[in-house]
Write a protein that holds these residues in place. Structure first.
Motif, PDB file in Angstrom:
ATOM      1  N   PRO A 128      82.537 121.186  34.031  1.00  0.00           N
ATOM      2  CA  PRO A 128      82.355 122.568  34.399  1.00  0.00           C
ATOM      3  C   PRO A 128      82.387 123.409  33.422  1.00  0.00           C
ATOM      4  O   PRO A 128      81.646 124.455  33.662  1.00  0.00           O
ATOM      5  CB  PRO A 128      84.033 122.774  34.982  1.00  0.00           C
ATOM      6  CG  PRO A 128      84.351 121.299  35.442  1.00  0.00           C
ATOM      7  CD  PRO A 128      83.707 120.371  34.575  1.00  0.00           C
ATOM      8  N   GLU A 129      82.754 123.150  31.984  1.00  0.00           N
ATOM      9  CA  GLU A 129      82.499 124.231  30.975  1.00  0.00           C
ATOM     10  C   GLU A 129      80.791 124.049  30.747  1.00  0.00           C
ATOM     11  O   GLU A 129      80.373 125.235  30.426  1.00  0.00           O
ATOM     12  CB  GLU A 129      83.203 123.788  29.779  1.00  0.00           C
ATOM     13  CG  GLU A 129      84.774 123.839  29.811  1.00  0.00           C
ATOM     14  CD  GLU A 129      85.273 122.552  31.075  1.00  0.00           C
ATOM     15  OE1 GLU A 129      86.629 122.540  31.228  1.00  0.00           O
ATOM     16  OE2 GLU A 129      84.721 121.431  31.245  1.00  0.00           O
ATOM     17  N   TRP A 131      78.521 123.560  32.747  1.00  0.00           N
ATOM     18  CA  TRP A 131      77.860 124.391  33.912  1.00  0.00           C
ATOM     19  C   TRP A 131      77.960 125.829  33.983  1.00  0.00           C
ATOM     20  O   TRP A 131      77.174 126.709  34.225  1.00  0.00           O
ATOM     21  CB  TRP A 131      78.013 123.743  35.303  1.00  0.00           C
ATOM     22  CG  TRP A 131      77.609 122.195  35.467  1.00  0.00           C
ATOM     23  CD1 TRP A 131      78.108 121.134  35.549  1.00  0.00           C
ATOM     24  CD2 TRP A 131      76.214 121.956  35.481  1.00  0.00           C
ATOM     25  NE1 TRP A 131      77.094 120.167  35.439  1.00  0.00           N
ATOM     26  CE2 TRP A 131      75.971 120.760  35.501  1.00  0.00           C
ATOM     27  CE3 TRP A 131      74.892 122.928  35.416  1.00  0.00           C
ATOM     28  CZ2 TRP A 131      74.791 120.020  35.542  1.00  0.00           C
ATOM     29  CZ3 TRP A 131      73.800 122.329  35.629  1.00  0.00           C
ATOM     30  CH2 TRP A 131      73.684 120.946  35.813  1.00  0.00           C
ATOM     31  N   GLN A 132      79.281 126.237  33.593  1.00  0.00           N
ATOM     32  CA  GLN A 132      79.656 127.657  33.400  1.00  0.00           C
ATOM     33  C   GLN A 132      78.796 128.197  32.275  1.00  0.00           C
ATOM     34  O   GLN A 132      78.384 129.350  32.576  1.00  0.00           O
ATOM     35  CB  GLN A 132      81.072 127.902  33.236  1.00  0.00           C
ATOM     36  CG  GLN A 132      81.549 129.422  33.409  1.00  0.00           C
ATOM     37  CD  GLN A 132      81.173 129.955  34.640  1.00  0.00           C
ATOM     38  OE1 GLN A 132      81.638 129.318  35.749  1.00  0.00           O
ATOM     39  NE2 GLN A 132      80.619 131.109  34.543  1.00  0.00           N
ATOM     40  N   ASP A 136      76.277 131.399  33.019  1.00  0.00           N
ATOM     41  CA  ASP A 136      76.358 132.531  32.263  1.00  0.00           C
ATOM     42  C   ASP A 136      74.957 132.927  31.659  1.00  0.00           C
ATOM     43  O   ASP A 136      74.471 134.080  31.723  1.00  0.00           O
ATOM     44  CB  ASP A 136      77.316 132.544  31.248  1.00  0.00           C
ATOM     45  CG  ASP A 136      78.887 132.492  31.940  1.00  0.00           C
ATOM     46  OD1 ASP A 136      79.111 132.676  32.762  1.00  0.00           O
ATOM     47  OD2 ASP A 136      79.701 131.998  30.985  1.00  0.00           O
ATOM     48  N   ALA A 185      76.889 125.803  40.191  1.00  0.00           N
ATOM     49  CA  ALA A 185      78.053 125.834  40.746  1.00  0.00           C
ATOM     50  C   ALA A 185      78.466 124.544  41.510  1.00  0.00           C
ATOM     51  O   ALA A 185      79.355 124.106  41.512  1.00  0.00           O
ATOM     52  CB  ALA A 185      78.519 127.364  41.435  1.00  0.00           C
ATOM     53  N   SER A 188      78.531 121.604  39.430  1.00  0.00           N
ATOM     54  CA  SER A 188      79.815 121.523  38.589  1.00  0.00           C
ATOM     55  C   SER A 188      80.996 121.120  39.395  1.00  0.00           C
ATOM     56  O   SER A 188      81.971 120.494  38.758  1.00  0.00           O
ATOM     57  CB  SER A 188      80.046 123.026  38.250  1.00  0.00           C
ATOM     58  OG  SER A 188      81.147 123.053  37.413  1.00  0.00           O
TER      59      SER A 188
END
Length: 263
Positions: A128-129, A131-132, A136, A185, A188
């Motif tokens: 998840p990190e 993909w975030q 961004d 998302a 993720s």
């Protein structure tokens, strides 16, 4: 013939060629790309197939609703597409993001599928990190900001300076930022290890020896979840092997279709 079809509340851009009553092969594209990644493969497939391609939600010429997207939504898009086209007993060929959709569709609607091809994909990709961070970047600067980092993962050194790689670079750069971020998302939030391990249908896994996005061991780990699945490693190919080695890719796909009696 390329046209739009209403599926799951949005317009999907599709290409549907071949006899309508023929065995169907459906192609799902990777993150940041559209149906053109399959252009080089199709001429080398056996004749007499119904070949269906579509641009994923938020990609290509398909509608781009506001994100973020869930993987379940992308699976419902594919499900609704096949229902609208009155297609069943199909083989779904999914690359990367499309391969995750293939897994989800097989779990949910096995009645629609005769087999799946999990190409350069996995049951879970990244963290998840990671993909975030990508979300961004895309929201701040657009997908174009990712192209320099993606090309070495997607193509071998000998290929990435050629015209086909440039076409893909431009394809990614021109994707809607909202669609790209929305699909990030979806990836993720997806972990298909448990549902995919329950699948019982013919499966071919394909990996590229030089793939920097979904390395061969990751692909093999997912394919091994499905009893009887076959794994093939393409040498001197990276993440977008259908673009880099279309004839070799088509040969693997054709062999699988023949083995399961789809042609």
């Amino acid at each position: 013939m390329r046209h739009f079809i209403e599926a799951n509340g949005i317009g999907l851009h599709i290409a549907d060629t071949g006899p309508k009553d023929a065995p169907a092969v459906v192609f799902g594209n990777s993150l940041g790309c559209d149906m053109r990644i399959w252009d080089g493969v199709l001429p080398h497939l056996p004749r007499g197939l119904r070949l269906i391609r579509y641009d994923s939600r938020g990609h290509g010429l398909s509608d781009c609703p506001a994100g973020p997207y869930a993987m379940g939504t992308l699976v419902r898009d594919a499900e609704a597409l096949l229902d609208a086209l009155e297609v069943s007993d199909a083989v779904f060929v999914g690359l990367s993001l499309g391969g995750m959709v293939a897994q989800g569709l097989a779990v949910k609607r096995l009645d629609l599928l005769r087999g799946i091809v999990l190409s350069h994909t996995a049951a879970k990709i990244g963290t998840p990190e990671q993909w975030q961070e990508r979300i961004d970047t895309v929201r701040a600067s657009g997908p174009e900001a990712l192209t320099e980092a993606l090309m070495p993962r997607w193509f071998t050194r000998a290929f990435r300076d050629g015209p086909e790689a440039r076409m893909i670079r431009n394809m990614v750069a021109r994707q809607p930022a909202e669609g790209y971020a929305g699909a990030c998302a979806a990836i993720s939030g997806t972990d298909f290890y448990t549902p995919t391990s329950g699948l019982r249908l013919p499966c071919l896994g394909i990996a590229g020896s030089d793939d920097g996005s979904t390395p061969p061991d990751l692909v093999r780990e997912t394919v091994d979840l499905i009893p009887g699945a076959r794994f093939e490693l393409m040498r001197r190919a990276a993440h977008l092997a259908p673009v880099e080695q279309p004839e070799a890719y088509a040969a693997l796909l054709s062999g699988f279709l023949k083995d399961i009696g789809h042609v």
